[in-house]
Design an enzyme around this catalytic site. Structure first.
Site: not given
Ligand code: GLU
Length: 480
Positions: A251-255
């Site tokens: 996801s954008k949040r983690k990667n």
């Protein structure tokens, strides 16, 4: 002949997943002289981002992923933007109504919400209850005549098993009873994804739909639509989900999942391609390093794994370092310098005239092109050395004396690496300095860092005046 497609929605960044799926789709098409189509699925107006489409083109172009039709190229099945095909979807939705396999639904938003609340209260799974499925045609005609808003829904048959042979997952089955009567055309006249994707894949003569696993539960809906239209469905293949290190969905949040941000961070397209190609796939000869061209030739869907591959940044970094050195080995240091300059990785103020001397000293340590700045800042910028580091394994008086003698030894010599080395070695022998202590101190005084390129080469590239000035600066730090 295979025709494949990638169908990104322009909702923000150009996603790494788009590049990844494009690679496999492109290979599938190219291996048999077919075409790879780029279609823009821009019917979700709420999530539409105007710059997103241009970013998709830019990202794919940077990576060297080409396509045959659609995108900015057009082609025989134009338009390739779903927003320009709205009339077609309406026409086909109408066709399904006429065939009796779809129906008008006039349920209001409030009604649907109430339905949902009631079902949850009864402990049931919320779903559309089919209230307009078998409505009296006269009531429907009246509502239409009165201009009431409606959606068109697919009449999902009861009691069927929908199955297909997935090229990656083998046999997949879904029970039609678990599938809601899907909305095909929304009240605003826009199609849903399901209608648009089926109509387009059919009209664009797509033979293989190779897409991410997140769409697998949509596939039975699409198969029902093919059946309703009386069209032959394409072959389906669902790639595994890419995962974060902790195995959650990427996801954008983690990667960082934006193609272009990898460019900004100083990754080479060759590295990203090689890395991405190996997400969930392995080379038939077990190779780790290969080019895009080679991948396109040897890609084989039977080598795609079913479990989600992990997006391992360390591995990408390894590839990037590898491809930086490979560039130098194959095309020379000047090419690397060009890339650094072209990508704005050379900071303002950097002594370009010295690039030829500096780059060979640092390029082996570049993981990304962006590292260049930090690895080379001391070549042209003074700094205040860290006192604790200067004093490592020695007291103030000793180090002060070392600094002053070093200056005295260096002052008269000719400024070439061999001379510097000979002189410094002479000094350490004359004074019986402990090498590990003295060289670390000297490195810190001259460069400000503990790890640098070979010290004598570095000193030679820095001019004499600079080295002497920095030794004086170190003395001052100690004197404070
Ligand atoms: N527009 C969908 C997406 O953004 C396409 C899914 C498909 O390939 O069918 O991924």
């Amino acid at each position: 002949m295979n025709r494949t497609r990638i169908a990104p929605s322009p909702t923000g960044i150009a996603h790494i997943g788009t590049a990844w799926l494009s690679l496999f789709n492109l290979a599938l098409a190219r291996q048999c002289g077919g075409q790879f189509v780029l279609r823009i699925e821009d019917t979700d107006r709420a999530r539409f981002v105007p710059e997103a489409e241009a970013k998709i083109y830019e990202g794919l172009k940077w990576l060297g992923i080409d396509y045959d039709e659609g995108g900015t190229k057009g082609g025989p099945y134009a338009p390739y933007h779903q927003s320009k095909r709205l009339d077609l979807y309406k026409k086909y939705a109408q066709e399904l109504i006429n065939k009796g396999v779809a129906y008008y639904c006039f349920a209001t938003k409030e009604e649907l919400e109430q339905m949902r609340r009631d079902q949850i209260a009864r402990g049931e799974l919320p779903r559309y209850d089919g209230r307009w499925r078998d409505a009296d045609p006269r009531v429907v005609a009246e509502k239409l005549a009165a201009g009431e808003p409606y959606v068109i829904r697919l009449k999902v048959p009861k009691g069927e098993t929908i199955a297909w042979t997935d090229l990656i997952r083998d046999k997949v089955e879904f029970k039609s009873d678990l599938i809601d009567d899907q909305v095909l055309l929304k009240a605003d006249g826009y199609p849903t994804y399901h209608l648009a994707v089926v109509v387009d894949d059919h009209l664009m003569k797509i033979t293989h739909v190779l897409r991410g696993e997140e769409w697998i539960s949509s596939t039975p809906k699409h198969l029902l639509l093919y059946q309703a239209f009386g069209w032959t469905p394409p072959i389906f293949a669902h790639m595994p989900l890419i995962r974060n290190q902790d195995h959650s969905k990427m996801s954008k949040r983690k990667n960082d999942v934006s193609i272009l941000s990898y460019r900004e961070k100083g990754y080479l397209p060759e590295a990203l391609i090689n890395f991405v190609a190996l997400l969930g796939w392995s080379h038939p000869q077990g190779k780790d390093v290969f080019s895009l061209d080679e991948f396109l030739k040897v890609m084989d869907l039977s080598r795609v794994q079913k479990t989600g591959p992990v997006f391992d940044l360390e591995k990408l970094n390894w590839y990037n370092g590898y491809y930086i050195r490979d560039l130098v080995a194959k095309k020379g240091m000047d090419e690397l310098a060009k890339k650094l300059l072209g990508g704005n990785f050379v900071p303002e103020g950097f002594p370009i005239a010295k690039m030829n001397e500096i780059l060979p000293l640092v390029y082996e340590r570049l993981v990304t092109l962006a590292d260049f700045s930090e690895l080379t800042d001391f070549f042209w910028q003074d700094f205040t050395p860290n006192r604790t580091l200067l004093l490592k394994k020695a007291d103030v008086e000793t180090v002060k004396q070392q600094l002053s003698l070093t200056k005295a030894f260096l002052e008269p010599i000719g400024w070439i690496k061999e001379e510097i080395e000979r002189t410094i070695r002479q000094l350490t022998e004359d004074k019986n300095y402990k090498k590990s202590q003295y060289f670390m101190m000297l490195r810190v005084a001259v460069t400000g860092k503990k790890a640098t390129p070979p010290l004598f080469e570095t000193m030679a590239v820095l001019d004499k005046e600079t080295v002497l000035r920095r030794l004086t600066l170190a003395e001052k730090v100690l004197g404070e």
